[in-house]
Design an enzyme around this catalytic site. Structure first.
Site, short mmCIF file in Angstrom:
data_model
loop_
_atom_site.label_atom_id
_atom_site.label_comp_id
_atom_site.label_asym_id
_atom_site.label_seq_id
_atom_site.Cartn_x
_atom_site.Cartn_y
_atom_site.Cartn_z
N ASP A 29 3.93 -0.82 2.18
CA ASP A 29 3.71 -0.11 3.60
C ASP A 29 2.46 0.66 3.57
OD1 ASP A 29 5.63 0.13 6.26
OD2 ASP A 29 3.67 1.49 6.01
N HIS A 99 10.95 -7.42 9.40
CA HIS A 99 10.49 -6.99 8.23
C HIS A 99 11.59 -5.83 7.80
CE1 HIS A 99 8.69 -4.42 11.53
NE2 HIS A 99 8.95 -3.52 10.72
#
Ligand code: 5GP
Ligand code: ZN
Length: 113
Positions: A29, A99
């Site tokens: 991320d 996700h």
């Protein structure tokens, strides 16, 4: 404009990939909220959990298996880790390609914010 995570899949947007298989891609991320923070996405574009159909069972199952493999690979599986999927506005979903957040490396709190 297109889908950001489809662009990651097509390598039009760079990403720090940590795992890939036939069904899923996992990458760090860009704004981590834990020492380990990886996103696992299906290679098939599905916008959100609420769009899933029975035909997506294998795909979404493989994403969860990929998340488990990522946790093992990154060494967060022994102490515990958290998988998060935000769906829709109130949950805070900002990217509309499913996700799974894989979070680990610190003690988590409950309930989530
Ligand atoms: P959501 O809020 O939809 O559950 O999670 C979207 C996540 O994608 C956020 O944690 C955000 O930091 C991450 N993100 C947004 N844009 C990018 C990007 O361009 N690259 C990467 N690696 N992560 C991103
Ligand atoms: Zn997409």
């Amino acid at each position: 404009m297109g889908c950001l995570f489809c662009n990651v899949l097509e390598k039009k947007v760079p990403a720090d990939v940590v795992y890939e298989d036939e069904h899923a891609l996992a990458f760090k991320d860009i704004r981590p909220v834990a020492p380990t923070h990886v996103l696992v996405i299906p290679k098939k574009h599905i916008a959100a959990i609420h769009d899933l159909t029975d035909a997506d069972a294998t795909t979404i199952g493989q994403v969860m298996i990929a998340a488990k493999k990522v946790a093992e690979q990154l060494g967060i599986h022994a102490n515990g880790f958290r998988l998060v999927v935000n769906d829709g506005d109130e949950a805070g979903q900002t990217v509309h390609h499913i996700h799974v957040h894989v979070l680990g490396g610190r003690t988590m709190t409950w309930p989530p914010g």
